[in-house]
Design a protein around this motif. Structure first.
Motif, PDB file in Angstrom:
ATOM      1  N   UNK A   1       0.784  -1.346  -0.083  1.00  0.00           N
ATOM      2  CA  UNK A   1      -0.121  -0.148   0.001  1.00  0.00           C
ATOM      3  C   UNK A   1       0.946   1.203  -0.129  1.00  0.00           C
ATOM      4  N   UNK A   2       0.326   2.367  -0.077  1.00  0.00           N
ATOM      5  CA  UNK A   2       1.157   3.589  -0.345  1.00  0.00           C
ATOM      6  C   UNK A   2       1.583   3.993   0.757  1.00  0.00           C
ATOM      7  N   UNK A   3       0.838   3.790   2.075  1.00  0.00           N
ATOM      8  CA  UNK A   3       1.363   4.138   3.219  1.00  0.00           C
ATOM      9  C   UNK A   3       2.208   3.411   3.518  1.00  0.00           C
ATOM     10  N   UNK A   4       2.312   2.145   3.401  1.00  0.00           N
ATOM     11  CA  UNK A   4       3.390   0.977   3.567  1.00  0.00           C
ATOM     12  C   UNK A   4       4.648   1.304   3.072  1.00  0.00           C
ATOM     13  N   UNK A   5       4.732   1.690   1.716  1.00  0.00           N
ATOM     14  CA  UNK A   5       5.796   2.057   0.972  1.00  0.00           C
ATOM     15  C   UNK A   5       6.542   3.282   1.513  1.00  0.00           C
ATOM     16  N   UNK A   6       5.273   4.441   1.944  1.00  0.00           N
ATOM     17  CA  UNK A   6       6.065   5.821   2.583  1.00  0.00           C
ATOM     18  C   UNK A   6       7.038   5.306   3.928  1.00  0.00           C
ATOM     19  N   UNK A   7       6.487   4.193   4.636  1.00  0.00           N
ATOM     20  CA  UNK A   7       7.159   3.886   6.082  1.00  0.00           C
ATOM     21  C   UNK A   7       8.850   3.455   5.675  1.00  0.00           C
ATOM     22  N   UNK A   8       8.820   2.622   4.588  1.00  0.00           N
ATOM     23  CA  UNK A   8       9.943   2.080   4.169  1.00  0.00           C
ATOM     24  C   UNK A   8      11.044   3.085   3.399  1.00  0.00           C
ATOM     25  N   UNK A   9      10.089   4.064   2.724  1.00  0.00           N
ATOM     26  CA  UNK A   9      10.982   5.384   2.205  1.00  0.00           C
ATOM     27  C   UNK A   9      11.546   6.321   3.005  1.00  0.00           C
ATOM     28  N   UNK A  10      11.136   6.185   4.546  1.00  0.00           N
ATOM     29  CA  UNK A  10      11.959   6.931   5.300  1.00  0.00           C
ATOM     30  C   UNK A  10      13.403   6.576   5.301  1.00  0.00           C
ATOM     31  N   UNK A  11      13.876   5.098   5.044  1.00  0.00           N
ATOM     32  CA  UNK A  11      15.125   4.673   4.917  1.00  0.00           C
ATOM     33  C   UNK A  11      15.748   4.670   3.460  1.00  0.00           C
ATOM     34  N   UNK A  12      15.223   5.486   2.691  1.00  0.00           N
ATOM     35  CA  UNK A  12      15.695   5.389   1.271  1.00  0.00           C
ATOM     36  C   UNK A  12      15.699   4.182   0.777  1.00  0.00           C
ATOM     37  N   UNK A  13      14.638   3.264   1.084  1.00  0.00           N
ATOM     38  CA  UNK A  13      14.553   1.890   0.428  1.00  0.00           C
ATOM     39  C   UNK A  13      13.141   1.490   0.297  1.00  0.00           C
ATOM     40  N   UNK A  14      12.887   0.914  -0.886  1.00  0.00           N
ATOM     41  CA  UNK A  14      11.655   0.508  -1.202  1.00  0.00           C
ATOM     42  C   UNK A  14      11.472  -0.784  -0.327  1.00  0.00           C
ATOM     43  N   UNK A  15      10.240  -1.623  -0.107  1.00  0.00           N
ATOM     44  CA  UNK A  15      10.186  -2.642   0.678  1.00  0.00           C
ATOM     45  C   UNK A  15      10.691  -3.820   0.090  1.00  0.00           C
ATOM     46  N   UNK A  16      10.894  -4.071  -1.034  1.00  0.00           N
ATOM     47  CA  UNK A  16      11.760  -5.081  -1.678  1.00  0.00           C
ATOM     48  C   UNK A  16      13.093  -4.908  -1.370  1.00  0.00           C
TER      49      UNK A  16
ATOM     50  N   UNK B   1       2.934  -3.838   8.484  1.00  0.00           N
ATOM     51  CA  UNK B   1       4.146  -3.175   8.824  1.00  0.00           C
ATOM     52  C   UNK B   1       3.965  -1.823   9.730  1.00  0.00           C
ATOM     53  N   UNK B   2       4.606  -1.958  10.845  1.00  0.00           N
ATOM     54  CA  UNK B   2       4.355  -1.037  12.069  1.00  0.00           C
ATOM     55  C   UNK B   2       5.618  -0.188  12.361  1.00  0.00           C
ATOM     56  N   UNK B   3       5.393   1.075  12.372  1.00  0.00           N
ATOM     57  CA  UNK B   3       6.355   2.048  12.675  1.00  0.00           C
ATOM     58  C   UNK B   3       6.452   2.227  14.057  1.00  0.00           C
ATOM     59  N   UNK B   4       7.756   1.821  14.694  1.00  0.00           N
ATOM     60  CA  UNK B   4       7.740   1.803  16.197  1.00  0.00           C
ATOM     61  C   UNK B   4       7.685   3.219  16.701  1.00  0.00           C
TER      62      UNK B   4
ATOM     63  N   UNK C   1       7.726   8.428 -11.656  1.00  0.00           N
ATOM     64  CA  UNK C   1       9.015   8.867 -11.017  1.00  0.00           C
ATOM     65  C   UNK C   1       9.468   7.366 -10.656  1.00  0.00           C
ATOM     66  N   UNK C   2      10.862   7.194 -11.028  1.00  0.00           N
ATOM     67  CA  UNK C   2      11.497   5.933 -10.635  1.00  0.00           C
ATOM     68  C   UNK C   2      12.115   5.777  -9.158  1.00  0.00           C
ATOM     69  N   UNK C   3      12.028   7.006  -8.537  1.00  0.00           N
ATOM     70  CA  UNK C   3      12.313   7.017  -7.080  1.00  0.00           C
ATOM     71  C   UNK C   3      11.246   6.549  -6.146  1.00  0.00           C
ATOM     72  N   UNK C   4      10.252   6.456  -6.426  1.00  0.00           N
ATOM     73  CA  UNK C   4       9.007   5.785  -5.776  1.00  0.00           C
ATOM     74  C   UNK C   4       8.593   6.783  -4.819  1.00  0.00           C
TER      75      UNK C   4
END
Length: 926
Positions: free
Chosen positions: A25-40, A196-199, A279-282
């Motif tokens: 989901x978009x929100x899950x992807x946003x959480x991982x993008x905080x680390x400059x990474x996609x979920x994969x 996915x849970x943001x602690x 955009x490729x950066x997601x």
């Protein structure tokens, strides 16, 4: 062979791994993008299991899987474009260069001592990227998705409802006829639900509540609560957290679905995305038609442009080296996983373990059993494939048709439920979980069925994997069936016209053969796949073939060098200038100094060209210099081309350091031992003029009898003056010093009397050489009249004539293959010690004498009656070796040479000069 990081037993299991899709989901992807990474990308460093896992085969036997790795990637609905894959491979190779200071292997073969690259990381990076870039195909199932992770965030308003939407979306992608890509292993794909849970920001109690609801709905084996981002965004923290992601992202993996080197490029989606640019950066993905991710277009989809410079077949393949360098340069400041702690790393690792143990492997085990049951129930098959393994391993052979007898039915398609495809599907699934015994049995059976149906593409695929499975079988495996691979390669290349699959076969088979020390067979296989359709592939394969030749039991050195030359040529055509230069330099070790002058000239010329292109100007000058100083057998036109290339390159070098020391020029040759030095005025034949009373001049040959007579005459004069006694410190006067004279003492020269140095030049080329502003190079230690040394040492050319005046020859022309002497004068005006070091001049060629090979002629500069097309200023030293000493026992048993001081005169004060008057005509008249 250059050593690989992985053995073949590690390479193949890492190249063929279970594929898992991820839909976030978009929100899950946003959480991982905080680390400059996609979920994969977040999962990549933890995708290999740290412990053994077990599963049961259809016969209920326990099977152990070691070092299992899974590949998680975001869903895309278009296969990668061939042009984009070519560019990716080109960038991967150009970005991998030999490490600075790398110690090479020293291989001694006969009279050769060769420094060979210990490793070839560019080839390994190419091979890894190539195998990862293989798209999912219809005739095999190795890259089909086995499962799908559905990922939602605990901060969503209705996470369970979001999971339902993601599940529906996955079902639509898999079963809607509008999507022919990606490929799915079976219709009933395993769905694994990840919360996915943001602690640091989320409500943990709410997350636990949602997770309990998920377990009630999806079962404890089908869902997981993953907690991340435990670290606050306080950048002042001194805690150093490792970044395990950088090594994966820098490899520019094909499975990096969100970005292509985090570059600023854009991609064009397919018809289902309403032609929106994503955009490729997601980070700025828009949700279109309910799609939560930009999975519609593959990340390697090229941006459509009318600019012809963006063509993949353009020069240097789309700025391969520079683009990769700039991209990596821009990525160096990015910190991956900045919000994650080591505890988060452990949680991600535990998540992968749980998913594999409780989700993926049970699903695979169940699928294998179902496929086996279907095959058992097939008409005419009375027992399971696994129980029939013994029969197939017993060595009985079934006559097979020759590949040339089979017609081209590579386009034959089986329906999805066809028994032949079910066998192949079961074989691939067993292969992915390292059950090579059962995989070989299935491949062997499928191969027979496909050959009977003359479905050649399917048959080649079964033959390829059957050969690999046979090699990897545990215990006492069957001998590697290399003929299976040969047939598969021939079928892919000649019948199916699929060079990508043929290349995969060759890469795998070559590694299998090399692991058995069958270097000759591996080299032949690698060379066979070189072709004109891909210079990069051909270059890499030729280089690997060269390494095979040098690593044989009896190294084939010349074959190694020849194939390195071929590899260098193909690297150059592919735009890989650094690799081309490296290959030519490696081959030069074999050809250098062996008398193969034409080959050596070609290699040096190419090294010079490549070095100049890479702005390694000193190396370029050195390479062109070697061409000119060797006895060239080239034509006059080619020699002229080499010379003008040298002049052109050196001119660029001199412009970088105009105030630097003058370099040594290679032409013309100077015979230093033939150098003659004459002290005093020239002989003047005009009647009535005085001239020095000497018997020698530079215009006459050395006459030993005449010299002896004059020496005796001088001794008599000295004896008379000294009342019949010759002083012990007496030395005969020598006006002309040459290779026959005694040059062990410092000669004397007189102030204001000229010193003439005759230099013997030889032009080894067949083209004209024009030397301009030719003069002597000297160093002078002046002395004052009190006899004390002046500490100042002047090394001048022509700038201060008050100490030493120098004659300059404005133009000195030497014809092709001509020997010619130049007489250069110095005029000492002060007493002291003079050291004649060499000659300094401008070296050039006559304008219009011939054209430059590949480089346009520069505007000429006119000097005198000749017009120089190009010239460079430099010097040559005059270094004269003295006579060999042979007096004492030590000198006789060793090689020692005495001094030769003909070029080191001592300038003395003015002395009386005995002159004669030329009255030859009067004498004759009388």
């Amino acid at each position: 062979m250059a050593q690989c990081v992985q053995s073949v037993q590690e390479l193949i299991p890492d190249s063929f791994v279970p594929c898992v899709a991820a839909l976030c989901s978009d929100e899950a992807e946003r959480l991982t993008r905080l680390n400059h990474l996609s979920f994969a990308e977040l999962l990549k460093p933890f995708s290999r299991l740290t412990s053994e896992v077990h599963m049961r085969d259809p016969n209920n036997q326990l099977h152990v899987i070691k070092n299992l790795k899974i590949a998680v990637s975001n869903i895309v609905t278009q296969p990668p474009q061939p042009g984009a894959i070519r560019k990716l491979l080109n960038d991967v190779v150009s970005g991998s260069q030999p490490a600075e200071g790398l110690v090479a292997n020293v291989i001694t073969a006969g009279d050769y001592d060769l420094n060979i690259s210990a490793t070839t990381p560019w080839f390994e990076s190419y091979r890894e990227t190539f195998l990862q870039s293989m798209p999912a195909l219809d005739h095999e199932f190795l890259n089909h998705y086995l499962a799908c992770m559905l990922v939602a965030s605990s901060s969503e308003a209705e996470p369970v409802e979001q999971f339902s939407k993601l599940s529906q979306e996955q079902h639509r992608i898999q079963h809607n006829s509008d999507y022919s890509y990606p490929k799915w292993f079976i219709p009933n794909t395993l769905k694994y639900y990840v919360l996915l849970h943001d602690v640091s920001a989320g409500d943990e109690q709410r997350a636990e509540s949602i997770y309990e609801e998920m377990k009630q709905k999806y079962g404890t084996q089908g869902c997981y609560l993953l907690k991340i981002n435990s670290r606050t965004s306080n950048r002042a923290s001194d805690e150093q957290i490792p970044d395990p992601w950088s090594q994966y992202l820098q490899k520019n993996s094909i499975q990096n679905q969100e970005s292509y080197e985090d570059g600023p490029c854009t991609i064009t989606s397919n018809k289902n995305s309403d032609n929106n640019l994503l955009s490729l950066d997601g980070l700025d993905n828009e949700v279109k038609d309910g799609l939560p991710n930009n999975f519609r277009a593959h990340p390697l989809q090229l941006e459509q442009s009318s600019d012809p410079s963006n063509s993949i077949d353009g020069p240097d393949h789309l700025r391969s080296a520079s683009s990769l360098h700039e991209t990596k340069k821009g990525n160096t400041g990015i910190i991956h996983g900045a919000c994650l702690t080591l505890t988060d790393h452990d949680r991600i690792r535990q998540f992968i373990q749980e998913f594999t143990f409780r989700g993926l492997l049970p699903h695979i085990e169940k699928t294998i059993r179902q496929l086996n049951d279907q095959l058992i129930s097939r008409k005419g098959l009375s027992r399971s494939l696994f129980s029939a393994t013994k029969k197939w391993f017993s060595g009985s052979k079934v006559p097979e048709k020759s590949i040339n007898d089979l017609k081209n039915t590579s386009g034959l398609l089986y329906p999805p439920e066809a028994p032949e495809l079910q066998i192949r599907k079961m074989a691939d699934l067993c292969f992915l979980v390292q059950h090579y015994d059962l995989a070989y049995s299935c491949y062997h059976t499928a191969k027979k069925d496909f050959l009977n149906d003359q479905a050649m593409l399917y048959a080649a695929g079964a033959l390829e994997m059957a050969a690999v499975s046979a090699f990897l079988q545990p215990g006492a495996p069957r001998p590697y069936p290399a003929h299976y691979m040969d047939t598969a390669i021939q079928t892919y290349r000649d019948i199916c016209k699929n060079m990508v699959l043929a290349e995969r076969c060759v890469l795998l088979s070559a590694e299998l053969l090399k692991s058995q020390s069958k270097y000759s067979e591996a080299a032949a296989l690698l060379i066979r796949l070189t072709s004109e359709d891909s210079d990069l592939r051909s270059a890499l394969l030729l280089e690997q073939a060269a390494h095979c030749f040098i690593n044989m039991k009896s190294p084939m050195v010349r074959k190694y060098a020849f194939h390195m030359i071929l590899a260098g040529h193909r690297f150059s055509k592919a735009g890989q200038k650094k690799h081309a230069l490296r290959c030519y330099c490696q081959a030069m070790q074999v050809y250098k100094g062996k008398g193969w002058s034409l080959a050596e000239d070609h290699i040096n010329f190419t090294i010079g060209r490549q070095s100049y292109t890479l702005r390694q100007l000193d190396n370029a000058v050195s390479a062109f210099r070697h061409i000119l100083i060797n006895e060239s057998k080239q034509s006059a036109a080619q020699q002229g081309a080499f010379l003008r290339e040298y002049l052109y390159v050196y001119k660029n070098v001199s412009q970088l350091s105009p105030d630097g020391p003058l370099p040594q020029l290679p032409l013309p040759y100077i015979n230093s031992s033939a150098t003659r030095v004459f002290f005093g005025h020239d002989r003047r034949p005009a009647d009535g003029e005085k001239q020095a009373a000497t018997h020698v001049s530079l215009d006459q040959e050395y006459d030993s009898e005449s010299s002896q007579q004059w020496r005796e005459l001088e001794e008599q004069v000295v004896s008379v003056v000294n009342k019949g006694v010759i002083p012990s410190n007496f030395h005969p006067t020598q006006y002309c010093l040459n290779s026959y004279s005694d040059n062990s003492r410092f000669p004397l020269a007189v102030v204001e009397e000229p010193i003439t140095v005759e230099v013997a030049f030889r032009n080894p080329l067949k083209v004209l050489l024009l030397l301009t502003d030719l003069s002597l190079l000297w160093k002078f230690h002046p002395k004052d009249f009190s006899g004390k040394d002046n500490e100042e040492v002047k090394q001048l050319v022509t700038s201060e004539p008050e100490m030493i005046g120098a004659e300059v020859i404005s133009e000195f022309l030497i014809n092709g293959e001509e020997s010619k002497v130049a007489r250069l004068k110095l005029f000492p005006h002060h007493i002291g010690e003079l050291h004649i070091l060499g000659v300094v001049y401008n070296l050039g060629t006559i304008q219009g004498s011939m054209t430059v090979d590949g480089i346009g002629a520069l505007p000429g500069c006119h000097t005198g009656k000749y017009s120089l097309s190009m010239s460079v200023r430099g010097k040559q030293d005059l270094e004269i070796q003295g006579p060999r000493l042979n007096n004492t026992k030590e000198e006789k048993t060793s090689v020692k040479y005495g001094p030769d001081r003909r070029l080191d005169p001592i300038i003395t004060e003015e002395m009386p000069l005995l002159e004669t008057l030329a009255l030859a005509q009067e004498v004759n008249q009388r």
